[in-house]
Design an enzyme around this catalytic site. Sequence first.
Site, short mmCIF file in Angstrom:
data_model
loop_
_atom_site.label_atom_id
_atom_site.label_comp_id
_atom_site.label_asym_id
_atom_site.label_seq_id
_atom_site.Cartn_x
_atom_site.Cartn_y
_atom_site.Cartn_z
CD GLN A 194 -2.66 1.18 2.58
OE1 GLN A 194 -2.09 1.46 3.63
NE2 GLN A 194 -3.94 0.86 2.54
CE1 TYR A 200 -3.56 8.41 7.72
CE2 TYR A 200 -4.66 6.59 6.62
CZ TYR A 200 -4.09 7.13 7.76
OH TYR A 200 -4.04 6.40 8.92
CB ALA A 230 -6.45 -6.50 8.80
NE ARG A 231 -10.49 -5.38 13.06
CZ ARG A 231 -11.53 -4.56 13.26
NH1 ARG A 231 -11.73 -4.03 14.47
NH2 ARG A 231 -12.35 -4.26 12.29
#
Length: 407
Positions: free
Chosen positions: A99, A169, A344-345
Amino acid sequence: MESKLFTPVTFGPLTLRNRTIRSAAFESMCPGNAPSDMLLDYHRSVAAGGIGMTTVAYAAVTQSGLSFDRQLWMRPEIIPGLRKLTDAIHAEGAAAGIQLGHCGNMSHKSICGCTPVGASSGFNLYSPTFVRGLRAGELPEMARAYGKAVNLAREAGFDAVEIHAGHGYLISQFLSPSTNHRKDEFGGSLENRMRFMDMVMDEVMKAAGSDMAVLVKMNMRDGFRGGMEIDETMQVAKRLECSGAHGLVLSGGFVSKAPMYVMRGEMPIRSMTHYMTCWWLKYGVRMAGRWMIPSVPFKEAYFLEDALKFRAELKMPLIYVGGLVSRAKIDEVLDNGFEAVQMARALLNEPGFVNRMRKEENARCSCRHSNYCIARMYSIEMACHQHLQEELPACLKKEIEKIEAKG
């Protein structure tokens, strides 16, 4: 209906062995802004666990794009270390993605080496620091930095890049009317607010050429009043489809304004502050954390309702992310027309979860959504509390148990 989960899927020039991707959740495993053995070992474990592609998170395209001192910064000196990482991933049969992004105003001079820059000037309460709005003349060079980072990613052996255009972002700061207060051709109308994203995608697609897959993570909603909603983000998605991107990762939320809209559940404030070293930040967050980081209820596949609206409007490949912890829900998402899923988790909790899903139709990981892993990643490496080597203090155990009991 036969499960699509373990069938190959293609994004541009890249074909994955199955439809699972480790999402680009920040690992906080890069001291000195360079890859570490810990980062390599973690991604190798996920690759060995059966994932189709594992994504290294949140690599800054310039030094000014750093928001953490344990975050990757793409530059020639780190390419040998990244090549070791991609070689290890490939040896396990998985593809390697990275990323690429820029934090914009979410930084501090002590980390990024300059006054933080963003779409507009202002004050970032979370650092806290003043922020300088980028001048129009600086934007072409900033866009070129994304293209240069794509070329470095290729040199390092990555198969795909994921451009971060969400979560508040830099690209997201230009897109959102909440953070873009510019009066020039990069502010005002949505068409103007998309101009910087267009510049970035021009450079990225040119650098990617015919041998790099390009995914883009974007917001479906910013997650707070005054932010972007689906009427505008759908137009952003259609613009990205026209740009030639090979797939969209559909997410939501702003880390500076609605962090738990991204991750859901409750932030364990005591765990978060336990690892902080700055005394005034530690006590400030402990006192005001509940107000600064309000909880948002967790439910499995929490972005699916919104994501289905994008599936109905777009022809390009779409990747679902958000709250996937069971094979049953993953199969449901894929059956609704999404080309792949990101987690992810679940993979931090169980790196071999994909392999277990291959054997068990009713497989479900044991993540209980306390978000301890997220709480500690702001200071030290991301880790699941169920697999720590060290003993947790009693006060943190109590906090985790209380949060998990609510779930």
